[in-house]
Each structure stands twice: as C-alpha cells, then as structure tokens.
Design a protein around this motif. Structure first.
Motif, mmCIF file in Angstrom:
data_model
loop_
_atom_site.group_PDB
_atom_site.id
_atom_site.type_symbol
_atom_site.label_atom_id
_atom_site.label_comp_id
_atom_site.label_asym_id
_atom_site.label_seq_id
_atom_site.Cartn_x
_atom_site.Cartn_y
_atom_site.Cartn_z
ATOM 1 N N LEU A 257 50.861 12.808 39.097
ATOM 2 C CA LEU A 257 50.543 11.435 38.723
ATOM 3 C C LEU A 257 50.028 11.444 37.295
ATOM 4 C CD1 LEU A 257 50.262 8.456 39.500
ATOM 5 C CD2 LEU A 257 47.973 8.996 40.402
ATOM 6 N N LEU A 258 50.760 10.774 36.393
ATOM 7 C CA LEU A 258 50.431 10.785 34.975
ATOM 8 C C LEU A 258 50.083 9.377 34.503
ATOM 9 C CD1 LEU A 258 53.088 12.824 35.475
ATOM 10 C CD2 LEU A 258 52.643 13.321 33.085
ATOM 11 N N PHE A 259 48.995 9.289 33.743
ATOM 12 C CA PHE A 259 48.586 8.027 33.140
ATOM 13 C C PHE A 259 48.678 8.093 31.617
ATOM 14 C CE2 PHE A 259 46.327 8.226 37.184
ATOM 15 C CZ PHE A 259 46.566 6.974 37.717
ATOM 16 N N ARG A 260 49.376 9.083 31.079
ATOM 17 C CA ARG A 260 49.331 9.335 29.654
ATOM 18 C C ARG A 260 50.293 8.462 28.867
ATOM 19 N NH1 ARG A 260 46.423 14.006 28.451
ATOM 20 N NH2 ARG A 260 44.727 13.943 29.954
ATOM 21 N N ASP A 261 49.776 7.741 27.865
ATOM 22 C CA ASP A 261 50.582 7.100 26.832
ATOM 23 C C ASP A 261 49.645 6.720 25.692
ATOM 24 O OD1 ASP A 261 49.362 4.690 27.503
ATOM 25 O OD2 ASP A 261 50.960 4.132 28.877
ATOM 26 N N ASN A 262 50.173 6.048 24.695
ATOM 27 C CA ASN A 262 49.377 5.729 23.504
ATOM 28 C C ASN A 262 48.737 4.342 23.553
ATOM 29 O OD1 ASN A 262 50.056 8.204 22.356
ATOM 30 N ND2 ASN A 262 51.922 7.399 21.437
ATOM 31 N N ASN A 263 48.804 3.676 24.696
ATOM 32 C CA ASN A 263 48.280 2.318 24.806
ATOM 33 C C ASN A 263 46.877 2.324 25.400
ATOM 34 O OD1 ASN A 263 50.794 0.923 24.005
ATOM 35 N ND2 ASN A 263 51.582 1.794 25.914
ATOM 36 N N LEU A 264 46.100 1.331 25.013
ATOM 37 C CA LEU A 264 44.792 1.145 25.630
ATOM 38 C C LEU A 264 44.991 0.735 27.080
ATOM 39 C CD1 LEU A 264 42.885 -0.782 22.808
ATOM 40 C CD2 LEU A 264 42.613 1.613 23.460
ATOM 41 N N GLN A 265 44.362 1.460 27.984
ATOM 42 C CA GLN A 265 44.485 1.135 29.405
ATOM 43 C C GLN A 265 43.131 1.410 30.064
ATOM 44 O OE1 GLN A 265 46.594 4.064 31.808
ATOM 45 N NE2 GLN A 265 47.369 5.042 29.961
ATOM 46 N N THR A 266 42.288 0.409 30.082
ATOM 47 C CA THR A 266 40.946 0.564 30.646
ATOM 48 C C THR A 266 41.038 1.052 32.086
ATOM 49 O OG1 THR A 266 40.186 -1.252 29.249
ATOM 50 C CG2 THR A 266 38.763 -0.601 31.078
ATOM 51 N N TRP A 267 40.235 2.042 32.380
ATOM 52 C CA TRP A 267 40.292 2.670 33.700
ATOM 53 C C TRP A 267 39.651 1.762 34.738
ATOM 54 C CZ3 TRP A 267 42.898 6.509 35.774
ATOM 55 C CH2 TRP A 267 42.493 7.037 36.996
ATOM 56 N N HIS A 268 40.443 1.378 35.730
ATOM 57 C CA HIS A 268 39.955 0.535 36.819
ATOM 58 C C HIS A 268 40.227 1.239 38.139
ATOM 59 C CE1 HIS A 268 39.008 -2.928 34.351
ATOM 60 N NE2 HIS A 268 40.205 -2.880 33.796
ATOM 61 N N ASP A 269 39.173 1.560 38.853
ATOM 62 C CA ASP A 269 39.332 2.128 40.185
ATOM 63 C C ASP A 269 38.151 1.693 41.032
ATOM 64 O OD1 ASP A 269 40.507 3.498 42.235
ATOM 65 O OD2 ASP A 269 39.703 5.454 41.661
ATOM 66 N N ALA A 270 38.382 1.576 42.324
ATOM 67 C CA ALA A 270 37.338 1.092 43.233
ATOM 68 C C ALA A 270 36.223 2.125 43.360
ATOM 69 C CB ALA A 270 37.942 0.798 44.603
ATOM 70 N N VAL A 271 35.027 1.638 43.610
ATOM 71 C CA VAL A 271 33.888 2.518 43.853
ATOM 72 C C VAL A 271 33.933 3.075 45.270
ATOM 73 C CG1 VAL A 271 31.364 2.638 43.908
ATOM 74 C CG2 VAL A 271 32.517 1.234 42.180
ATOM 75 N N ASP A 272 34.480 2.297 46.181
ATOM 76 C CA ASP A 272 34.636 2.717 47.575
ATOM 77 C C ASP A 272 35.787 3.720 47.667
ATOM 78 O OD1 ASP A 272 34.948 3.050 50.253
ATOM 79 O OD2 ASP A 272 35.276 0.929 50.715
ATOM 80 N N PRO A 273 35.530 4.968 48.119
ATOM 81 C CA PRO A 273 36.594 5.983 48.189
ATOM 82 C C PRO A 273 37.787 5.538 49.020
ATOM 83 C CG PRO A 273 34.444 7.001 48.483
ATOM 84 C CD PRO A 273 34.222 5.521 48.501
#
Length: 546
Positions: free
Chosen positions: A231-247
C-alpha cells in the motif's frame, strides 16, 4: 577492353596525346566504365546471395531456447507496464523460435502494471467496452505464466494531480480502476498486489467497492486471499493524513490477511502541517495482522519511536525492511523520548533472519535484538564525525543479539572516513560465520579491518572474518593505495577459505585486474581472486520492491 598498347609510352612521359589518341582514350574509358557497372551489378547480386548464406549460418540461430529465455528475462522488468508488454509482443514476433522461447519463459508473463485511466470522462458503454477488452488481454497475458505466482501493480505517476474524489461529489475514485477491481474480485489467483493511492480516502473507496463487488463471496475473492500486499501513499501532492483514532475504523483494519506487507507512508512534509505532528501518529495495523506477518517493509520518515508499537506484535517476522528516507528515528530527543520500557527491555524479534535499514540512522538497533539474524543490511545517513560511533553501534547490536557466530551476510553503505582522503576504520566484532561482506561508499579510498584496540598479532591469529569468501568493495575513490589494506588483511588470515574480491570505483579505473592480482603475495595468490566492475549507484539501480 584494355588500355591501348600503342599508347603505353604516354604513361611514362608527360607528352600531350594527339587529338585522335585522346578521342580513342575517351572511348576506351567509357567502355571500361560500362564494364565496371556491369561487374558491380554482378558483385551486388553475389553479395546478396552471400548475405543469405550468412543469415542462415548465423550463430543466433543456434542459441538454445534456455539462453534466449535468460536474455528476455534480463531485457524486461519483473512486472510489465503497457510499453513493456508491447516490447515483449515485438520480441515474440521476430520469428517462431523466439516466440516459442518467449512463451516458454513463464516469468515474463506473471506480472502486469496498470495505471489510472480517464474513463470517467466517457459514457458507460465506452467504459464497459474499453475495460472488458483490457481485462481479457490481461487475463490472456497472465495465463501464459502457468502456475507461477502472479503480481498486479496499480501505480500512479508521482507528479499526477490528486484524485478528484478528495473534493467530494459524484466522481469516480481513480483507485477503483475497473480492470483492477475485476482482477482482484474474480480474476486469476493473485500472489502479490500493489496499490498506489492518492489519499487514505482512496483506499477506503477501494475497499468499499471491493466488498460491494464480491458481496457474500468476499472471503473467497482474490483480494481476501493475497499472500502479499503493498500500500503506497507516495506522490508529490499535499495529502493531509486522515485516519480514525478507533483501531476498528482505521484504514488498516481494511487490510487483507497477508503474510507479507509493505506500507509506504506519505512524506511527513506532505502529510502534516508541522513535522512534530508526525511524532504523535501511530499506524493502527490490527494485532492479528501483525501476528501473522513473516515479512514487513515500511517507508517511514515520520521519525519517533512508534515503529516499536508495531514490531512488538510481530512475533513471526522473518524479514524486516525500514526505509527512513534520510531522516532519524529513535534518537531520544526532547520531542521524541525513548520509552522507559524499551530502555530497560529491548524488543526481541526471535524469528527475524533478515534486517535491512535504508537511508537513515541506526539508533533503532539499540532497542531491538535479533538472535536468529543471518542477513544485515544498513544504508547510513550520517556525518563524518559520527561514522566510528555508528559502526560501533552496529557492532554492539551484533554482540547484544549474540549473532557473531551466525551472521552470514553483512552490507554497509555510505561509510565515511574520519579523514577526507583515506581509509575508513570498521571497528566490528569478530564474525566467525560471515561469508559475504559488502561495503559500498563513494567517500572512502579503502577500509581497515583491524578492530580498534586489538593487538596486531592477536588480530592476525583471530581475524574478524575468518570464513569470508566474497568481499565487495563498491564505488570507492581510487588512490595510490588501492586495495593495499584489504589485500594485506586477507593475506594475513590463517587457514582461510578462497576469497573473491569484487571492486568498483567512482572515477576512472586505471588499474586492471591483472595489476591488482600482482599485488598479492605469491604464496597466497591462488586463494584470492579479484574482479573489477564499472561503478553503479544502488539508489539509481534499486529494483522496485513494492
């Protein structure tokens, strides 16, 4: 017609020919030119016939099918993008024997690379037709790999615009590529799948659509039965990290039950407004997923010590790779203190056999132990004054893990000499089982292997690497002392096995293999062999491992 015999005397004098003689010679020359043209045509025909014989007798026709297969394998990457597949088709169309060889080389057909399409701009009919045709081509292509494990990579250009699904609205997410979705729902069995997404939302869209496509058959889908996933999230764009706090609501709760996992996180410069924010974020990968992993690769430049929260649950891990991307972690600064539990009791990865640390510091080695380790690779990112202490830290990890008698392969890159022009010291402990040592650095002219503080005679009787059979010294600076320290060490070893020395230099090579071989002592010459190769950068030539 030949030159007139009656005019031969004119060839040995400077007399002017008469008008009649000149006219006669012009006629003779014209006739000879015609004869030459006729003969050239005959020669051209004969040359063509000769070329036909040469073509039939060409050694290429005698190349065994197995050798052609090897050539094809080296010509093309492991997984083939559209251009690569076109090249493969062209190679197999050269002749029947080449096609037979290509079809028999199953590895050429086992992996495909797909990229985002722009089909959302067209109508449903055009979309269905285009992707149905593409899906059938991919199925046919991969069927030629026989029973080999198959790989599908979905990748997006690093300079591409962010996926339009981020803005909301009725827009198809580019991650939900129709062909890829069909392959992972009811396509051929897939061993490894690599998914490159623009954001965490894209991965949620992917997983949601996969569940809706498979319905009650989700558990038996190709997606649910992968062995390996990237799973790759790599690129040159701004992409604020959003993930739930609940596992249970984290994007990582959507991961398939794989044994090999690779996660390349977005750069902290694009994922967070402040670098310090990255230190607080954890990857909420389910404990159940971590427990069954045998191989884990992380692209992590977030710093801090949160990696330890993952590793503590990796009880079956056999291979670990961490790419720090030229950043530090586990340094123990004010913003990232080391947990007291790690200081008192480092993590023990009891089954780990291979550890690879890329482009970063080695502070993490102070807080883990790997008693079963066989392969250790470290790519440093340090300043010159820190080199000795960094190498000592590697040595301390080897001693604390008690692998001095079992480590078989060691690779250290970007070592920096304490002096600008000179060899680098490697204060490592004795490694009695080490067979392959790779040292790759463009900042040194050579290496000294005698441990600091060890007496010269004692070191000769008990060398650091008594079982060494292959020493690679790559991308060194050339100097007048080329290989003098290394060869002197190898010649002092007592009862040592034969050793191959592979050398490459960053600048022009002026010393041939024969010249270097002559530097060996005659009594031990047969036990050391030297090879010289052109320089190369492991960063530039790194194979895609996702």
């Amino acid at each position: 017609m030949a030159f007139p015999p009656l005019l031969v005397s004119l060839l040995t004098s400077n007399d002017i020919p008469t008008h009649l003689d000149a006219l006669h010679l012009v006629e003779v020359a014209h006739t000879l030119s015609g004869q030459i043209e006729d003969l050239m045509k005959i020669i051209s025909v004969l040359q063509a016939e000769k070329e036909k014989c040469r073509i039939v007798l060409s050694p290429v026709r005698r190349i065994p099918q197995e050798l052609l297969s090897e050539i094809f394998s080296f010509t093309l990457p492991y997984t083939l993008a559209e251009d690569d597949r076109e090249m493969m088709t062209n190679l197999s169309a050269v002749c029947q024997s080449w096609r037979v060889a290509a079809l028999a080389t199953h590895t050429l057909w086992q992996g495909v690379v797909l990229t985002p399409c722009l089909c959302f701009k067209y109508g449903a009919t055009e979309i269905d037709y285009a992707h149905s045709e593409e899906l059938e081509k991919v199925r046919t292509w991969m069927s030629r790999s026989g029973s080999l494990p198959k790989t599908v990579r979905y990748t997006r250009p690093s300079n591409a615009w962010p996926c339009q699904c981020i803005g909301g609205g009725d827009v198809r997410c580019e991650a939900t590529h129709p062909t890829v979705m069909k392959l992972l729902s009811d396509g051929p069995p897939i061993d490894h799948f690599s998914l490159h997404v623009s954001s965490t939302l894209c991965f949620r869209n992917w997983a949601s659509l996969m569940q809706s496509l498979t319905g009650p058959n989700f558990a038996s889908s190709r997606w649910s039965n992968l062995r390996s996933f990237s799973l790759l999230f790599r690129d040159n764009n701004l992409q604020t990290w959003h993930d739930a706090v609940d596992p249970t609501r984290s994007i990582f709760a959507l991961l398939p039950a794989v044994t090999t996992l690779r996660v390349y996180l977005p750069s902290r410069s694009t994922a967070f407004y402040h670098d310090e924010d990255a230190l607080e974020h954890r990857l909420l990968i389910p404990v159940k997923t971590l427990n069954q992993l045998t191989s884990l690769m992380l692209g992590w430049d977030w710093g801090g010590t949160k990696i330890a929260d993952l590793l503590m649950h990796c009880s079956h891990l056999e291979s670990l790779t961490i790419d720090f991307e030229h950043t530090d972690a586990f340094t123990g600064g004010e913003d990232e203190p080391i947990p007291e539990s790690l200081k008192i009791s480092p993590l023990v990865l009891g089954r780990l056999e291979a550890l690879h640390l890329r482009r970063g510091s080695v502070h993490i080695l102070e807080y883990i132990r790997a008693p079963s380790l066989l392969r250790l690779e470290v790519e440093l990112n340090i300043w010159r004054p820190d080199c000795i202490n960094t190498v000592k830290r590697i040595g301390a990890f080897i001693i604390d893990s008690k692998i001095g008698g079992s480590l078989e392969y060691l690779r250290i890159c970007k070592v920096v000499a304490t002096q600008c022009q000179g060899p680098a010291d490697l204060p490592l402990p004795p490694l009695s089982a080490l067979r392959h040592l790779v040292l790759d650095s463009a900042a040194v002219t050579g290496y000294t292997f005698r441990s600091i503080g060890v007496d010269y005679e004692e070191h000769a009787a008990h060398p650091q690497f008594p079982s060494l059979t292959h020493l690679e010294l790559l991308n060194m600076q050339r100097s007048e002392h080329t290989l003098r320290f290394e060869l002197s060490y190898l010649q002092r070893r007592q009862y040592a096995p034969q050793c191959m020395v592979t050398v490459s230099y960053t600048n022009e090579v002026r010393l041939s293999e024969a010249t270097l071989q002559d530097r060996l002592l005659t009594g031990r010459k047969s036990e050391i062999t030297i090879r010289v190769f052109p320089a190369f950068s492991y960063d530039d030539n790194r194979v895609n491992d996702y």
